[in-house]
Design a protein around this motif. Sequence first.
Motif, short mmCIF file in Angstrom:
data_model
loop_
_atom_site.label_atom_id
_atom_site.label_comp_id
_atom_site.label_asym_id
_atom_site.label_seq_id
_atom_site.Cartn_x
_atom_site.Cartn_y
_atom_site.Cartn_z
N ARG A 204 0.62 -1.06 0.53
CA ARG A 204 -0.11 -0.22 -0.61
C ARG A 204 1.04 1.47 -0.28
NH1 ARG A 204 -5.69 -1.37 3.79
NH2 ARG A 204 -5.12 -3.82 3.32
N SER A 207 -0.07 5.00 -1.76
CA SER A 207 -1.11 4.96 -1.64
C SER A 207 -1.35 6.23 0.31
CB SER A 207 -2.71 4.64 -1.02
OG SER A 207 -2.29 3.03 0.27
N GLU A 228 -6.97 -0.78 0.09
CA GLU A 228 -6.24 -0.55 -0.77
C GLU A 228 -5.09 0.46 -0.09
OE1 GLU A 228 -5.62 -1.64 -4.31
OE2 GLU A 228 -7.64 -2.85 -3.25
N GLU A 229 -5.73 1.37 0.37
CA GLU A 229 -5.26 2.57 1.22
C GLU A 229 -4.26 2.54 2.55
OE1 GLU A 229 -7.76 5.66 2.09
OE2 GLU A 229 -6.60 6.96 2.34
N CYS A 230 -3.18 3.40 2.72
CA CYS A 230 -2.08 3.21 3.69
C CYS A 230 -3.19 3.95 4.93
CB CYS A 230 -1.41 3.97 3.78
SG CYS A 230 -0.24 5.07 5.19
N ASN A 255 -5.53 -6.81 6.10
CA ASN A 255 -5.75 -5.24 6.82
C ASN A 255 -5.82 -5.27 7.87
OD1 ASN A 255 -7.43 -3.24 5.65
ND2 ASN A 255 -9.11 -4.61 5.18
#
Lengths: 321, 156, 586, 616
Positions: A204, A207, A228-230, A255
């Motif tokens: 990630r 991002s 997906e995001e940091c 996650n």
Amino acid sequence: MSKPKVGFYWCASCGGCEEAVVDLNEGVLDVVEAVDIVFWPVALDFKRSDVEAMEDGEMAVCFINGAIRNSEQKEMVEILRKKSGLIVAFGSCSHMGGIPGLANLHDKESIFNRVYHTVPTIDNPDGTIPQVETSVCGTTVELPEFWDTVRTLNQVIDVDYYLPGCAPPVNLIVGAVTAILEGKLPEKGAVLAPDKALCDECDRRESKPENLCIDEFKRPYQIIIDEEECLLAQGLLCLGSATRAGCDSICVKGNMPCTGCMGPTSRVNDFGAKALSAMASVANANDEKDVKRIIGGIADPVGSFNKYSLPASYLHRKVRK
Amino acid sequence: MSEQFEPKIVAFFCNWCTYTAADLAGISRMKYAPNVRVVRLMCSGRVDPQFILAAFRDGADGVLIGGCHPGDCHYQEGNYKALRRFHLLKPVLEEMNIEDERFRLEWISASEGDKVQKVINEMVEQITKLGPLDLEPISTPETLDEMLEKEQEIAV
Amino acid sequence: MISLKINGKPIQVESGTTILQAAKQLGFEIPTLCYHPQLEPYAACRVCTVEVKNEKGNKLMTSCNSIVEDGMEVQTDSDAVAQARKINLQLLMAQAPAAEIVSEMAANYGVGDTAFLSENAEEKCILCGLCVRACEQVAGTSAIGFANRGKDRVVTTPFDVQNEACITCGSCAFVCPTGAITMDDPFGREVIHDEMTLGPDKAITVPFMQAVPNAPAIDTEACIHFKTDACGLCAEVCEPEAIDYSQKDEIEEVEVGTILLATGFKTFDASRIAKYGYGKLPNVITSLEFEKLSNASGPTGGDILMQDGSVPKSVGIIHCVGSRDDNYNKYCSKVCCMYSLKIAHLMAEKTGAEVYNFYIDMRTPGKGYEEFYERLLEEGMHLIRGRAADVSDWAMNEDEEGKLVIRAEDTLVGAVRRIPVDMVVLAVGLEPQPDAEEIRRKFNISCSSDGWFLERHPKLAPVSTFTDGVFLAGSCQGPKDIPETVAQSGAAVAEALALIDRGYVELEPNTAFIYEEECSGCKTCIPLCPFSAISFVEDKNVSEINEALCKGCGTCVAACPSGAAQQHLFTDEQIFEEIKGVLSYV
Amino acid sequence: MEQLNTEPTKTTANAQKPFRMSVLVCAGTGCVSNNSFKVMEALQDEIKKHNLEKEIQIVGTGCNGFCAEGPLLVVQPDEIFYAQLKVKDIPLLVEEHFLKGRPVEKFMYTPPEGEVAIPKMSDIDFFAHQRLIALRNRGLIDPEKIDEYIGRDGYTAIAKALTEMSPAEIVQEIVDSGLRGRGGAGFPSGVKWQLCAKQDSDTKYIVCNADEGDPGAFMDRSIIESDPHSVIEGMLIGAFGMGASEGFIYIRNEYPLALERLHVAIEQAEKYGLLGENILGTNFSFKMNVVRGAGAFVCGEETALIASIEGKLGEPRPRPPYPVESGLWGKPTNINNVETWANVPIIIDRGAKWFASIGTETSKGTKVFSLVGKINNTGLLEVPMGITLRDIIYKIGGGIPNGKKFKAIQSGGPSGGCIPEDQLDLPVDYESLSEAGSMMGSGGMVVMDEDTCMVDVARYFLTFTRDESCGKCAPCREGTWQMHEILTKITEGNGTLNDLAVLEALAEVVKDTSLCGLGQTAPNPVITTLRYFRDEYLAHIEKKECQAHVCRELNTYIIHGDVCKTDGKGCGVCRRECPDKAITGEKGKAHVIDQQLCGKCGVCYDVCNFNAITIE
């Protein structure tokens, strides 16, 4: 030429590190092919006397997992130190104290009191607590001495190398074993993992914004986590930027934010302090009130920043009063 | 310990404000307690929390950070970073049983020599009252046995 | 073009011209009272009446508003015209006997006295409406207007009360032909030097004598045009068309290598010390106001006058106003003793008045200063050692009647004295500029607790600041007299020149840097840098510090989670060692 | 017009079943102040009592004109005219006339000199010599019902104008009619319209000047009160002709009834689509506004009126520019007087030729006058131009009351002049009146008899103009005041011949140099009285004598001892009433006035029942 002899030992730990060895799967066969396992109490029936019977330095290498928190463990690791050419601290607990290390927020007395007296599930009408020596039917029975302080392996014996992680990633284990077999070991005292932080290999990382500033720290259950995001950019306390890489960011892949089991990179002395510094710096507030509000969003700072590293930190244990 | 306890205080002063203020206090012949050992940094923003903990580990009884007043930082906002770290480090120290008075962050501008004097004297007084910070040293294989003996004593 | 004849003389003028304008072109003067070239014609006084002959016959018309027509024949001084003017002027004379301009005009027609009944001998207003039109058309405010009808008509404010619509521009008083309107001092004082007391300055002024550039400028705060979007008279009358209302303050960016701060001081506001009566009692002035009064190009031409125009016979000078006082400023303003002695000397010289100085300590270090003090003692100056308690106009005996009484403890005598004087000069101290704090932040420098700019080192770097390339000159750094200011400014200039001469700036040695091989590219450091010295290198996935931009605070270093950022001269290792070091001795 | 038929009002519905009788009660201001509303109420009650509601209709009309005889009542169709009715008269009237059909003679009008009551209105002299054009509907319709106006051919002119005529034709029609402004100056209306029509502007305004300020004048008020729609229609025609889209009626607030009827009329006209957008289905739109004036006389001057509408101080400004060039808010504006507007519809209806056939060479049509003063038939009348003053005074006005001698007639309001008896055969038109030193004005006429002092009259009118001068220009503001002072001085017996000279010179200058019409005409009463009655001035100055005994300062009151003693038996009333204690005398003996103490108040003269006191 006979195969090099290898030992595994287990101190104050959960056993996950042993699992990590098993996690080599069929790879373990290659290990067995290459080495002769002479001591592995969790898997094979070896006794202390067997070890004592070895010549000094007979074992090429001994992998020790778990923190050291009682006299028996101290004795064992001292023996193993004597009998082994190399000692590798295996896993977070022997490396930095690990989860058991958080016991340093307490002391022996309070722990015994809790475990043997006040925990709701206890039934101990006599209020018995473990004694080092007990007379039973005329004979004296001994129990190991429980320490006030949990220690890392290198605070007890001289350690040659460290395999970090809770538990150490398989590829690092393989890499370490290979290095030992091939004699391509780094300088003594090295951590057998990459010397960059986890962000470097995180999926990630792109991002993560360049102007990261956090308005509110959140805990995973409070938000629906974007896959997906940091994670830090989402406000989660992900310590990946302070934590050594090598785990293939499996937690982030699952996650979940990095909690720092791999410990710090080589230039950092106190993992918790440094991680704390990085996280505090990106709080988006200048006013004291706002600072307190945002910082206050980080639950249990000691537990969060020193989850695996309290005994190895500068303060290493709570100050006694 | 028959002799009077003299606390050791490590002070991290920013070059532009507090360090200058300390200088001014000197020039102005303002007397303050000699217990403070000043580490000059360019900015309070340079203060790494590791330094604080290292100071405690290495024997400090108190740590003081001095920076420019908010809005006055020579580097514009380094002091805000110090403020953020300070407020996150505070609960950590509290949990480790290190008293509040032992760790302070003060805004002292270059003209406030008197404040340097006041803060240091106040801190020394408070920490003297608290007594030394009894932080157990970290053991090494060499010192382990000695320490275990001590631990035994404490337990008894 | 329109062709017409005036008094037999033919003339061609542009259409739309009034008869008055046309007559003027021919040199025929037509008397007017309610006419002003910058205001719309009102045709109320009827004095400008002329006789016009056109196809309809002879007719009397007012010339100020009547537009010329082709073939007109105008008589500006026919018998009928003279008769009409005589009668109308007599009517106005009867109405406003005190309006001199009317009597003078009537005298031109052989009228000595009015044939008509007069009601109010004091009346000056002839209701010409110039003021009302000026207020509406020039000032754009309509703060005054006519009330009532006929004989009861008066110029007044709405409902006869002072109102906020009035911007006290004075246009009405300026335009009034008879002096019926005056600008009043709200305190009822006679105004002799308007700069000092009240009343707006003119909106267009040269800032002061010998100003550079010596050009007038519009004070937009005072200008009616900027207040109400009306007026514009100056542009109308300025023949070279030099007036440009659209000009604005411009902000220009200039790149420089060094900056001298010479923002100076502000004098202490004497009205803050109510007991000295400044702003309430007449003839209590500040030292700076004395300077203006004493100035040969000042409002009185250098004469020291009181507000009633007379010369003071006794004067008190109170030292340390706003200085050496726990309630205001603790510090000594340094220059007041000497300038007070100068004022005392000038005062005695110009007026021959008895001058009393009330001082705490007489501070006269410096070349020739003590000698000046000695000279004054010889001149017979009264010097009373003691801070003045108050100034009042409360007389306790006949001698004090109508005077200002200064009450002070004379510490040399050990008694409280009451000294009646005509004028009091307050020796106001020096204070930092009110916006010093703002300037200080802008330049990243410090202020002392009093608010003066702080030098880098009081002995070793007295004109430098903590910001490289910014130097201090003059009393922005602290109270100074002129020679001291000049000396310090010279030093500041020399420092600045040294920097300019070298032509380059040395970078901070203590910049931060990044171990590339250890940087994980976590970007934590990037937003922390206030100087934007850190950038992210995409292809290497690392942060990079531009050392030319880095000022060396080390904030990024402290935050770098993997320790990959370090600072020259202040590496972690060095500091850890320093900590160990400072703790190693007992 | 379609719209009109779809909404029949009560009146038109009732009209299908005709009433046996229509009782027209005058509801003009004069009659209303004489209780005509109470009379009407009583009438309604009485008619109800006799169950005559379905047979007899009661209509409140606008001013009938014969105001001196109010409250008035006309019973149609027989045209029986009742005058000076009181509430207590009503039961008898209803029972006798309405129920039994016997007109009641004792309520009818009897001329002052006559002995026989005149039953029919048209037989009364006052009405017989009038010609009603502007007042064509007065006393015939209910002014608050638009249908009654329409029933009298109302709004046909605008329909004609909008559908059959071009704007230019309308203006031309007015030019051809020779109509002149009825407000005073008599400027040809058609010419003014042409000027306005010619202006190139996106916005134009028209204004109706209903700021009738002359004392004793009530022509405009009566027209609005009795026939407001005629004004509205006239303005509509004018607006269409000149290309204006908005109109203002500037009316003084002291005319509450007129104001109310105007509002009612506008509301009704709007409801009928005669005002507002797309009038009568054409592209023509017109908005009507009513602006109330505060009663300043000078606001009758057009530039002052414009300033007042704009919300500014009501004072005149120099002309040019004239309002047709730059009027309201700088836009071309046509201003006409109420009566002028009221004439417009009928001119369009019946044609310019018809209108031009009435009146004289230069003054066409009729003019409404209010006839007041020492005259028998006070009231409002409309006569064709060219009629002589004598006809107005003696035929219509019924002569001077109490057999007194006629002295002068003052026409044109306070700014007009006084015309003496030897000019009574002057035809009434603009030019003749001007030549005589007076003016048409808005149509006020004040008749004076031998008991009137002309100096006092001049002073009286100057009092008015002095008070009403706006004060802008010096000659008017100061001149009227000074003239008034001099006249007062003369009436008090302190005048000198020099004063007279100054007065004459001043009057001329004020007339020649004042800014607006108010000042320019204010000296007219002085100038004309000096012209025709100079002997009276001289008598005041030289002999200190006022022949009419009006100027009390000049009177000497004398008690004729013999009359006092013999007839009055020294009653002593005068002694008791004298405020100055100037009268002495014992009861039963002759009384004497001490002339030194006498304040010349005249109370003794008024209270003496034995004519023992005379004025010398």
